[in-house]
Design an enzyme around this catalytic site. Structure first.
Site, PDB file in Angstrom:
ATOM      1  CG  LEU A 290      27.667 -41.642  34.454  1.00 32.11           C
ATOM      2  CD1 LEU A 290      26.752 -42.754  33.950  1.00 32.11           C
ATOM      3  CD2 LEU A 290      26.855 -40.605  35.233  1.00 32.11           C
TER       4      LEU A 290
ATOM      5  CB  ILE B  82      43.449 -38.786  41.229  1.00 35.61           C
ATOM      6  CG1 ILE B  82      41.957 -38.970  40.848  1.00 35.61           C
ATOM      7  CG2 ILE B  82      43.626 -37.520  42.065  1.00 35.61           C
ATOM      8  CD1 ILE B  82      41.021 -39.234  42.000  1.00 35.61           C
TER       9      ILE B  82
ATOM     10  CG  ASP C 219      51.494 -46.866  40.085  1.00 34.18           C
ATOM     11  OD1 ASP C 219      50.742 -45.882  40.201  1.00 34.18           O
ATOM     12  OD2 ASP C 219      51.075 -48.014  39.831  1.00 34.18           O
ATOM     13  CG  ASN C 220      50.944 -51.862  42.338  1.00 33.78           C
ATOM     14  OD1 ASN C 220      50.331 -51.164  41.518  1.00 33.78           O
ATOM     15  ND2 ASN C 220      50.337 -52.463  43.347  1.00 33.78           N
TER      16      ASN C 220
ATOM     17  CG  PHE D 262      47.184 -40.191  44.674  1.00 39.12           C
ATOM     18  CD1 PHE D 262      46.105 -39.357  44.897  1.00 39.12           C
ATOM     19  CD2 PHE D 262      48.441 -39.628  44.536  1.00 39.12           C
ATOM     20  CE1 PHE D 262      46.276 -37.991  44.976  1.00 39.12           C
ATOM     21  CE2 PHE D 262      48.623 -38.256  44.618  1.00 39.12           C
ATOM     22  CZ  PHE D 262      47.538 -37.441  44.838  1.00 39.12           C
TER      23      PHE D 262
ATOM     24  CB  THR E 211      36.547 -41.648  49.148  1.00 42.62           C
ATOM     25  OG1 THR E 211      35.238 -41.818  48.615  1.00 42.62           O
ATOM     26  CG2 THR E 211      36.718 -42.689  50.229  1.00 42.62           C
TER      27      THR E 211
ATOM     28  CE1 TYR F 181      38.407 -46.663  47.755  1.00 44.78           C
ATOM     29  CE2 TYR F 181      36.237 -45.634  47.723  1.00 44.78           C
ATOM     30  CZ  TYR F 181      37.603 -45.568  47.506  1.00 44.78           C
ATOM     31  OH  TYR F 181      38.156 -44.393  47.051  1.00 44.78           O
TER      32      TYR F 181
ATOM     33  CG  PHE G 160      32.004 -35.115  46.968  1.00 43.03           C
ATOM     34  CD1 PHE G 160      32.853 -34.548  47.916  1.00 43.03           C
ATOM     35  CD2 PHE G 160      30.781 -35.594  47.394  1.00 43.03           C
ATOM     36  CE1 PHE G 160      32.475 -34.455  49.254  1.00 43.03           C
ATOM     37  CE2 PHE G 160      30.400 -35.506  48.723  1.00 43.03           C
ATOM     38  CZ  PHE G 160      31.248 -34.936  49.650  1.00 43.03           C
TER      39      PHE G 160
ATOM     40  N   GLY H  32      23.651 -50.353  46.681  1.00 42.85           N
ATOM     41  CA  GLY H  32      24.622 -49.569  47.452  1.00 42.85           C
ATOM     42  C   GLY H  32      24.771 -48.129  47.000  1.00 42.85           C
TER      43      GLY H  32
HETATM   44  N1  UDP Z   1      26.011 -45.075  36.848  1.00 44.93           N
HETATM   45  C1  UDP Z   1      25.087 -45.441  35.869  1.00 44.93           C
HETATM   46  N2  UDP Z   1      25.504 -46.272  34.878  1.00 44.93           N
HETATM   47  C2  UDP Z   1      26.784 -46.751  34.790  1.00 44.93           C
HETATM   48  C3  UDP Z   1      27.719 -46.364  35.780  1.00 44.93           C
HETATM   49  C4  UDP Z   1      27.300 -45.522  36.802  1.00 44.93           C
HETATM   50  O1  UDP Z   1      23.923 -45.034  35.901  1.00 44.93           O
HETATM   51  O2  UDP Z   1      27.086 -47.526  33.863  1.00 44.93           O
HETATM   52  C5  UDP Z   1      25.582 -44.162  37.924  1.00 44.93           C
HETATM   53  C6  UDP Z   1      25.788 -44.699  39.317  1.00 44.93           C
HETATM   54  O3  UDP Z   1      24.644 -45.428  39.714  1.00 44.93           O
HETATM   55  C7  UDP Z   1      25.993 -43.415  40.117  1.00 44.93           C
HETATM   56  C8  UDP Z   1      26.620 -42.451  39.129  1.00 44.93           C
HETATM   57  O4  UDP Z   1      26.385 -43.005  37.835  1.00 44.93           O
HETATM   58  O5  UDP Z   1      24.743 -42.896  40.503  1.00 44.93           O
HETATM   59  C9  UDP Z   1      28.103 -42.288  39.313  1.00 44.93           C
HETATM   60  O6  UDP Z   1      28.669 -43.591  39.373  1.00 44.93           O
HETATM   61  P1  UDP Z   1      30.239 -43.831  39.360  1.00 44.93           P
HETATM   62  O7  UDP Z   1      30.445 -45.325  39.394  1.00 44.93           O
HETATM   63  O8  UDP Z   1      30.844 -43.083  38.226  1.00 44.93           O
HETATM   64  O9  UDP Z   1      30.756 -43.156  40.696  1.00 44.93           O
HETATM   65  P2  UDP Z   1      30.299 -43.376  42.233  1.00 44.93           P
HETATM   66  O10 UDP Z   1      29.289 -42.296  42.505  1.00 44.93           O
HETATM   67  O11 UDP Z   1      29.746 -44.745  42.362  1.00 44.93           O
HETATM   68  O12 UDP Z   1      31.564 -43.159  42.970  1.00 44.93           O
END
Ligand code: UDP
Length: 324
Positions: A189, A12, A31-32, A72, A116, A140, A168, A283
């Protein structure tokens, strides 16, 4: 006068550094390079250093005349924060105190802070607005919330002006193809689905299909990193004009499910790949969608890349020719 971008070699921060430069600002990236990429700092000055060392920060403030700070520099692996909270509280909270201490010493009063939606925890209401309760469910999110509170106290006591931006799901890549998302390890994802489309991994695992959502997979609010960057510049203008220190959500106000992301990747790339339906990831809330009305109203923010296919297309363009 220069703008300091702490963590400007990351996903970002590097996009904001580019936009600041385009707008005519002199920038300095600190930045490190633990997670950041030197190749992502293509504009302005670069100083390697770590916020845990106040002397690294002070060196930058001595060398440049810093008018504002974008911050950041943080660790952002939610799972790791649960098993290694100490790492998160030191890096994300204690090191921010170092930064604020040097800002105070050099009379630098403006900070734009990367927060966040994880500060909200499990939301009771969708879309999430800024005044909803903040109950993070992992260290976090808690580390970011702690910094938000610290900024409020520093504002009251020392006149620090702040804009806290609660993101988001940041996604996509520089529309001009110069920057993109590259995490090591990658857990997000969209880059993982693109890896599956590129044949770099055997499949994409869909974490959970029994959520209370239209197709059973998790719903998230994907916001283009270019639009995020624009909001940061507007936040700086807001503070420069004497606007109030405040908190803003930055999202698309639109939910997209994991399965919809997979479909968008198939459509944009034209590639077939396997999506394996697996158990929930611990989680993960079912649905996170934010309201960005406040940012639109106060900062006059107008996101331009709201369509998930366009977000994926920019990410794919980068992914195919990634330089780092
Ligand atoms: N997710 C998934 N498979 C993956 C990685 C993420 O289905 O290999 C899902 C994850 O459960 C969440 C969404 O994708 O519902 C977005 O996950 P990401 O880790 O990108 O961002 P987050 O929402 O956790 O910040």
């Amino acid at each position: 006068m220069a703008v300091l971008v702490c963590g400007g070699a990351g996903y970002i921060g590097s996009h904001i550094n580019k936009q600041l430069h385009k707008e005519g600002h002199e920038t300095v990236v600190l930045d490190n390079l633990v997670y950041g990429h030197r190749e992502a700092v293509k504009w302005g000055a670069f100083e390697q250093g770590d916020l845990k060392n106040t002397e690294d920060i002070e060196r930058v403030f001595q060398k440049y005349s810093i008018e504002a700070v974008f911050h950041f520099a943080a660790f952002a692996y939610v799972g790791e924060s649960v098993t290694e909270p100490e790492k998160y509280y030191y890096n994300n909270v204690a090191n921010t105190l170092n930064l604020l201490k040097i800002m105070k010493k050099y009379d630098c009063k403006k900070i734009i802070f990367s927060s966040t939606c994880a500060t909200y925890g499990e939301p009771e209401v969708i879309p999430i607005t800024e005044e909803l309760p903040q109950n993070p469910i992992n260290p976090y999110g808690m580390s970011k919330l702690m910094v938000e509170k610290i900024l409020m106290d520093y504002h009251n006591a020392y006149g620090i002006q702040f804009a806290v931006l609660r993101y988001f799901n940041a996604a996509g890549a520089d529309p001009e193809g110069e920057l993109g998302e590259s995490h090591q390890p990658e857990t997000h994802l969209i880059p993982l689905v693109l890896d599956a489309a590129a044949g770099k991994r055997p499949d994409i695992k869909v974490f959970g299909t029994d959520y209370d959502t239209p197709d059973g997979s998790c719903v998230r609010d994907y916001i283009h990193v270019y639009d995020l960057a624009t909001a940061h510049l507007l936040a700086l203008h807001h503070l420069e004009k004497g606007g109030e220190s405040d908190f803003f959500n930055l999202g698309n106000e639109k939910g997209t499910s994991v399965l919809e992301v997979v479909e968008a990747v198939r459509k944009v790339t034209g590639k077939e790949f396997k999506a394996t339906l697996t158990d929930r990831r611990p989680g993960d809330p079912a649905k996170l969608v934010g309201s960005s009305r406040k940012a639109k109203r106060v900062l006059l923010w107008k996101p331009v890349y709201e369509d998930i296919e366009e977000i994926v297309r920019h990410a794919w363009n980068w992914h195919e020719n990634a330089e780092y």
